[in-house]
Write an enzyme that holds these catalytic residues in place. Structure first.
Site, PDB file in Angstrom:
ATOM      1  N   LYS A  57      -2.893 -16.372   7.228  1.00 21.07           N
ATOM      2  CA  LYS A  57      -2.022 -15.634   8.161  1.00 21.07           C
ATOM      3  C   LYS A  57      -1.241 -16.516   9.141  1.00 21.07           C
ATOM      4  O   LYS A  57      -0.121 -16.883   8.853  1.00 21.07           O
ATOM      5  CB  LYS A  57      -2.841 -14.561   8.871  1.00 21.07           C
ATOM      6  CG  LYS A  57      -3.120 -13.368   7.943  1.00 21.07           C
ATOM      7  CD  LYS A  57      -3.548 -12.128   8.703  1.00 21.07           C
ATOM      8  CE  LYS A  57      -3.473 -10.886   7.856  1.00 21.07           C
ATOM      9  NZ  LYS A  57      -4.651 -10.615   7.014  1.00 21.07           N
ATOM     10  N   ASP A  76     -14.575 -15.756   7.003  1.00 20.45           N
ATOM     11  CA  ASP A  76     -13.184 -15.387   6.759  1.00 20.45           C
ATOM     12  C   ASP A  76     -12.439 -15.295   8.101  1.00 20.45           C
ATOM     13  O   ASP A  76     -12.507 -14.276   8.783  1.00 20.45           O
ATOM     14  CB  ASP A  76     -13.157 -14.042   6.011  1.00 20.45           C
ATOM     15  CG  ASP A  76     -11.741 -13.520   5.788  1.00 20.45           C
ATOM     16  OD1 ASP A  76     -10.797 -14.092   6.349  1.00 20.45           O
ATOM     17  OD2 ASP A  76     -11.595 -12.521   5.050  1.00 20.45           O
ATOM     18  N   TYR A 127     -13.191  -6.439   5.368  1.00 13.38           N
ATOM     19  CA  TYR A 127     -11.964  -6.584   4.569  1.00 13.38           C
ATOM     20  C   TYR A 127     -11.726  -8.066   4.296  1.00 13.38           C
ATOM     21  O   TYR A 127     -11.772  -8.886   5.216  1.00 13.38           O
ATOM     22  CB  TYR A 127     -10.751  -6.001   5.305  1.00 13.38           C
ATOM     23  CG  TYR A 127      -9.467  -6.249   4.554  1.00 13.38           C
ATOM     24  CD1 TYR A 127      -9.138  -5.474   3.439  1.00 13.38           C
ATOM     25  CD2 TYR A 127      -8.610  -7.289   4.907  1.00 13.38           C
ATOM     26  CE1 TYR A 127      -7.989  -5.729   2.708  1.00 13.38           C
ATOM     27  CE2 TYR A 127      -7.454  -7.541   4.184  1.00 13.38           C
ATOM     28  CZ  TYR A 127      -7.141  -6.759   3.092  1.00 13.38           C
ATOM     29  OH  TYR A 127      -6.002  -7.019   2.363  1.00 13.38           O
ATOM     30  N   TYR A 179       0.823  -1.204   0.000  1.00 14.86           N
ATOM     31  CA  TYR A 179       0.000   0.000   0.000  1.00 14.86           C
ATOM     32  C   TYR A 179       0.863   1.263   0.000  1.00 14.86           C
ATOM     33  O   TYR A 179       0.627   2.189   0.767  1.00 14.86           O
ATOM     34  CB  TYR A 179      -0.940   0.023   1.223  1.00 14.86           C
ATOM     35  CG  TYR A 179      -1.607  -1.301   1.473  1.00 14.86           C
ATOM     36  CD1 TYR A 179      -2.564  -1.789   0.577  1.00 14.86           C
ATOM     37  CD2 TYR A 179      -1.294  -2.083   2.589  1.00 14.86           C
ATOM     38  CE1 TYR A 179      -3.178  -3.022   0.790  1.00 14.86           C
ATOM     39  CE2 TYR A 179      -1.904  -3.304   2.804  1.00 14.86           C
ATOM     40  CZ  TYR A 179      -2.844  -3.764   1.902  1.00 14.86           C
ATOM     41  OH  TYR A 179      -3.438  -4.975   2.117  1.00 14.86           O
TER      42      TYR A 179
HETATM   43  C1  LIG Z   1      -5.115 -10.453   5.676  1.00 14.95           C
HETATM   44  C2  LIG Z   1      -6.509 -10.799   5.404  1.00 14.95           C
HETATM   45  C3  LIG Z   1      -6.921 -11.291   4.146  1.00 14.95           C
HETATM   46  C4  LIG Z   1      -5.971 -11.426   2.990  1.00 14.95           C
HETATM   47  O1  LIG Z   1      -4.931 -12.311   3.222  1.00 14.95           O
HETATM   48  P1  LIG Z   1      -3.572 -12.169   2.371  1.00 14.95           P
HETATM   49  O2  LIG Z   1      -2.763 -13.339   2.818  1.00 14.95           O
HETATM   50  O3  LIG Z   1      -2.981 -10.846   2.716  1.00 14.95           O
HETATM   51  O4  LIG Z   1      -3.958 -12.256   0.935  1.00 14.95           O
HETATM   52  C5  LIG Z   1      -8.248 -11.618   3.991  1.00 14.95           C
HETATM   53  N1  LIG Z   1      -9.137 -11.481   4.990  1.00 14.95           N
HETATM   54  C6  LIG Z   1      -8.786 -11.024   6.203  1.00 14.95           C
HETATM   55  C7  LIG Z   1      -9.812 -10.913   7.278  1.00 14.95           C
HETATM   56  C8  LIG Z   1      -7.465 -10.651   6.444  1.00 14.95           C
HETATM   57  O5  LIG Z   1      -7.116 -10.154   7.649  1.00 14.95           O
END
Ligand SMILES: *Cc1c(COP(=O)(O)O)cnc(C)c1O
Length: 429
Positions: free
Chosen positions: A274, A245, A144, A17
């Protein structure tokens, strides 16, 4: 190349970013261990971020390192098409032990955003577009889900950093952001906007996709578990899939192994990433039920049309397996509880400061919300000088430390914030 590495870096290398012509400052890191990393200047820095929710057991973990080295001596990579291997099998077996029985079909992929792409593909294919005209996803504002195009399409269209791309992004459905926080008394009005959208579009919605309980990058808010519970009920009622997610929240961060457990629900499709490898390397997964997997697979000639080159990378899988077996020893619950109690004891007094509008704490997440926008460039420098790594955004200063962090270091992180908020020069007016 002369030894001016930072100049080389700023001239040639993109950072997240950021800009190439006017980048934010960068700090050169030479090594890391436990909850510290070392700058090339020799300065030791305490990591308050877990490198974006990832390094839960700390850096340079001896067991994870050993696993990586041992695996590299056997096989580092091999294509997953037509071939399988022990690291993938053992990892998936380990994952099944911490997942609900229903969630038992695993797609291994590269990163969180990609796992969202796959989840959306799976949901779409399950709905089998030929027999109905479901074309919509529903989510809540302020969300997000990653930076790839489909992930962007379910990120908040206004509040997110992606509005630049809005012109070519499909327009999906967004319910109002939940207002009631985690511990407030539940009131159904919070979910009316969501219900209204479902009622109006029930035959069009393929799936609901949400971050469970914690809206991360959005604004670091914690919504009410009842909200998530009701989403599950509504999805059941109207035959809509639920994609959860857990990329940021998974693996203990909120005090539960998965944050959706606060609502006692089970998603139809789950995304993790992550901290899946303990933050050592990149790996994510999209996990679904046998029923969905079968329906997708029986829809000849369609199958799941996704297959990353590095799918199921053996190095990542072996480290992820070790990470989960470390977690399964269950020390994380004590660690998270300790951090949460410490945050509660030491942070709320900051509310007395006129700069601070809100404090939120859940598990090993502490959020200090300010009235003013923060000057990232200056505050980052301030924190580095204090020996801590905290990376605020907008009006939010937050801590998501590694689970292994101890009192001394927690205290230093909190002290640094206490001093920072007193310094007017670090904020925009
Ligand atoms: C970081 C994140 C993503 C994206 O993961 P990347 O490995 O950066 O592509 C998607 N959803 C949430 C909630 C996140 O914190």
């Amino acid at each position: 190349m002369k030894k001016n590495y930072l100049v080389f870096n700023s001239q040639h290398i993109w950072h997240p970013y950021d800009s190439i012509t006017n980048p934010l400052p960068c700090y050169l890191v030479s090594s890391a261990k436990g909850i510290n990393f070392k700058l090339n200047s020799g300065l030791n820095i305490i990591d308050g971020m877990s490198s974006w929710w990832a390094i839960i057991h700390g850096y340079n973990h001896p067991l994870l390192n050993k696993t990586l080295i041992n695996q590299s001596k056997k096989i580092s990579h091999i294509m997953f098409g037509g071939i399988t291997h022990y690291p993938a099998i053992f990892l998936c077996n380990e994952l099944l032990k911490i997942l609900p029985k229903k969630l038992n079909n695993i797609f291994l992929c590269d990163s969180g955003s990609v796992s969202i792409e796959i989840a959306m593909k799976m949901a779409l294919q399950y709905c089998n577009l030929k027999k109905n005209n479901k074309t919509m996803f529903l989510t809540i504002r302020n969300g997000y889900h990653g930076d790839t195009f489909s992930a962007i399409s379910v990120c908040d269209p206004k509040n997110s950093m992606h509005k630049l791309y809005n012109k070519i992004i499909p327009k999906y459905l967004f319910a109002k952001q939940p207002k009631l926080s985690f511990k407030e008394k539940w009131n159904n009005y919070d979910i009316y906007s969501f219900i209204n959208i479902i009622l109006k579009n029930k035959f069009k919605i393929i799936a609901v996709i949400v971050e469970p309980i914690v809206q991360g990058i959005g604004n670091m808010t914690f919504y009410h578990p009842e909200y998530l519970k009701q989403i599950r009920l509504l999805c059941n009622m109207y035959n809509i899939l639920l994609i959860i997610d857990e990329i940021a929240t998974g693996f203990g961060r909120t005090g539960k192994m998965f944050a959706y457990q606060y609502a006692n629900i089970i998603p139809d499709i789950l995304c993790i990433g992550k901290s899946l490898t303990g933050g050592m390397m990149t790996l994510a997964a999209t996990i679904t039920t046998k029923e969905i997997a079968i329906k997708i697979s029986n829809n000849y000639p369609y199958k799941i049309m996704h297959g990353p080159t590095f799918m199921g990378n053996p190095l990542s899988c072996s480290v992820a397996k070790k990470n989960i077996s470390l977690l399964r020893k269950n020390i994380w619950k004590k660690q998270i509880n300790y951090i949460e109690q410490y945050f509660k004891k030491k942070l709320f007094f900051l509310l007395k400061h006129p700069r601070i509008s809100k404090i939120r704490i859940l598990g090993a997440i502490a959020v200090i919300e300010c009235y003013n926008f923060i000057n990232l460039k200056l505050i980052q420098k301030f924190f580095i000088n204090y020996g801590v790594w905290i990376r605020p955004y907008k009006k939010i200063i937050y801590l998501t430390p590694p689970y292994i962090i101890k009192k001394f270091h927690l205290n230093k992180l909190i002290k640094s914030i206490t001093y920072a908020i007193k310094d007017n020069s670090l904020f925009f007016f």
